[in-house]
Design a protein around this motif. Structure first.
Motif, short mmCIF file in Angstrom:
data_model
loop_
_atom_site.label_atom_id
_atom_site.label_comp_id
_atom_site.label_asym_id
_atom_site.label_seq_id
_atom_site.Cartn_x
_atom_site.Cartn_y
_atom_site.Cartn_z
N ILE A 69 31.14 -19.32 6.01
CA ILE A 69 32.04 -18.17 6.05
C ILE A 69 33.21 -18.52 5.13
O ILE A 69 33.78 -19.62 5.24
N VAL A 70 33.58 -17.61 4.23
CA VAL A 70 34.59 -17.95 3.22
C VAL A 70 35.61 -16.83 3.05
O VAL A 70 35.28 -15.65 3.09
N VAL A 243 34.53 -12.91 3.52
CA VAL A 243 35.35 -11.96 4.26
C VAL A 243 36.51 -11.59 3.35
O VAL A 243 37.33 -12.44 2.99
N ASP A 244 36.58 -10.32 2.98
CA ASP A 244 37.59 -9.91 2.00
C ASP A 244 37.92 -8.44 2.23
O ASP A 244 37.52 -7.85 3.23
N ASN A 245 38.63 -7.83 1.29
CA ASN A 245 39.05 -6.45 1.45
C ASN A 245 38.08 -5.48 0.80
O ASN A 245 37.46 -5.77 -0.22
N GLY A 246 37.93 -4.31 1.41
CA GLY A 246 37.17 -3.22 0.83
C GLY A 246 38.11 -2.09 0.47
O GLY A 246 39.14 -1.89 1.12
N THR A 247 37.79 -1.35 -0.56
CA THR A 247 38.72 -0.35 -1.07
C THR A 247 38.45 1.01 -0.43
O THR A 247 37.47 1.67 -0.73
N ALA A 314 26.57 -12.38 1.16
CA ALA A 314 26.91 -11.05 1.65
C ALA A 314 28.43 -10.95 1.68
O ALA A 314 29.14 -11.97 1.63
N LEU A 315 28.91 -9.72 1.76
CA LEU A 315 30.35 -9.47 1.78
C LEU A 315 30.66 -8.47 2.88
O LEU A 315 30.11 -7.37 2.91
N ILE A 316 31.52 -8.89 3.82
CA ILE A 316 32.00 -7.97 4.86
C ILE A 316 33.50 -7.80 4.67
O ILE A 316 34.22 -8.75 4.38
N THR A 317 33.96 -6.57 4.83
CA THR A 317 35.33 -6.27 4.43
C THR A 317 36.08 -5.43 5.47
O THR A 317 35.47 -4.74 6.28
N PHE A 318 37.40 -5.53 5.39
CA PHE A 318 38.29 -4.63 6.12
C PHE A 318 38.80 -3.61 5.10
O PHE A 318 39.21 -3.96 4.00
N SER A 336 37.04 -6.07 14.48
CA SER A 336 35.61 -5.82 14.29
C SER A 336 34.97 -6.89 13.41
O SER A 336 33.86 -7.36 13.68
N LEU A 337 35.66 -7.28 12.36
CA LEU A 337 35.15 -8.33 11.47
C LEU A 337 35.02 -9.66 12.20
O LEU A 337 34.01 -10.36 12.07
#
Length: 387
Positions: A69-70, A243-247, A314-318, A336-337
């Motif tokens: 996880i990064v 784990v990063d930001n989504g637009t 994979a990429l999961i975002t807030f 949620s993340l």
């Protein structure tokens, strides 16, 4: 094991503390020390790369086929390009962000003799002097300058202060935590992702949760300039989730609530099977989610793949409104993340073949194209299956 309960107050307090620590790319030592101490407090042993990327391993039943996880610790910022004759500083950006969001920002420049406060201003900042020209000045880094809050009226004055070309400028985050769950601040990308990881790890430690394989908790220091996780992975890692930001913006499907699962970014699609698993976990654990594609975006996973690491990513975002500007998120997405991270790392390994770096076609994954090919005409089917 399903998702674990997340300590909401801990998550928010960690985010608040992280935002207080300046960490533009190139000036990350202080935040590396802070996160290292917190990981050790949570019971993990920590090792640092030469430049300061963090790796902490939470043991599982197997070391092979480890999961990672990064998130990244570095943020946007600026650097001194030139000492100007008027006693101000010309800047260049660190990372990709618009000077439109720099205008009016309070900031600090870190010189050898110590830091100095100041403000990033447009070249024509006073309406009393320039009248309508304050509205017609173009937007760009060539049209802003850093005003130092010290006696600096000439280039010689700047030099006496000890400020030099190349010094790092950190922009104040100016965070607000609202009672309705919204958070507004600069640098939520990716201080919020780091807080999510720490909250997920706290939940795992508190529940003494068992995992089928080792989990590597990685924190990188140069994602905003494209380096990311290129040098943070080991050969044991078979899959990595960033784990990063989504637009959340017009034309995007990201939201400030729930998990936004990225299906692709500018480097191409994310791993089919890993992404499908994350969707399934959201469905099984009733975690709100949506999917999105980012055309002008890359994350830690892209740099890892480009560096030659053979890992599923994979990429999961807030969801973030106004990314790389005055960003806004909601605590619902962060929680949620963190829940999804706990569900993922405790879930069974489905692709046992990933325990080995290479193997035969036995046990190799399948995609629905094989089923679709059965419906084609015989000649086309044979050709499709032979490719």
């Amino acid at each position: 094991m399903s998702r674990l309960p997340i300590d909401h107050e801990y998550l928010l307090s960690m985010l608040d503390e992280l935002l207080k620590i300046p960490s533009p790319t190139g000036y990350t030592d202080p935040i590396v020390r802070f996160v290292t101490r917190e990981l050790e407090r949570l019971g993990l042993e920590v090792e640092l790369t030469r430049r300061g990327a963090i790796r902490a391993i939470r043991p599982g039943a197997e070391t092979r086929g480890a999961r990672a996880i990064v998130s990244h610790l570095d943020t946007l910022g600026a650097q001194v390009k030139r000492l100007k004759e008027n006693g101000r500083l010309e800047l260049v950006p660190i990372g990709h962000w618009s000077a439109r969001f720099a205008e009016g920002a309070r900031a600090a420049v870190f010189a050898e003799k110590g830091g100095y406060r100041g403000t990033i201003l447009p070249l024509k900042a006073s309406g009393h002097t320039f009248n309508d020209e304050v509205d017609t000045l173009p937007v760009g880094w060539d049209y802003v300058e850093f005003r130092i809050d010290a006696m600096a009226r000439t280039k010689d004055d700047i030099q006496r202060l000890g400020i030099e070309i190349g010094d790092i400028v950190a922009v104040d985050p100016q965070p607000e935590f609202l009672d309705n769950g919204f958070i507004v601040s600069r640098h939520l990308d990716n201080k919020a992702g780091v807080a999510v990881m720490l909250a997920a790890l706290k939940a795992l430690q508190g529940e003494e949760a068992e995992t089928p394989v080792d989990t590597h908790w990685l924190f990188t220091i140069a994602e905003e300039v494209g380096v990311g996780a290129s040098s943070a992975l080991t050969q044991d890692i078979a899959s990595m989730i960033a784990v990063d930001n989504g637009t959340s913006a017009p034309g995007q499907n990201s939201e400030e609530f729930g998990v936004t699962i990225a299906m692709a970014d500018q480097t191409g699609p994310f791993d089919y099977h890993l992404t499908k698993k994350l969707v399934a976990l959201c469905q099984e654990d009733e975690i709100r989610y949506q999917k999105d594609i980012f055309r002008y975006y890359r994350s830690d996973s892209a740099s890892a793949i480009e560096a030659g690491h053979d890992v599923r990513t994979a990429l999961i975002t807030f969801g973030v409104d106004a990314s790389h500007g005055y960003e806004r998120i909601h605590t619902h997405a962060l929680r949620s993340l963190a829940e999804l991270v706990t569900a993922y790392v405790t879930s069974p390994v489905m692709i046992k073949r990933d325990f080995e770096e290479t193997s035969s076609v036995t046990g190799f994954t399948r995609q629905p194209t094989d089923e679709a090919a059965q419906k084609l005409t015989p000649g086309i089917k044979d050709e499709a299956l032979s490719k």
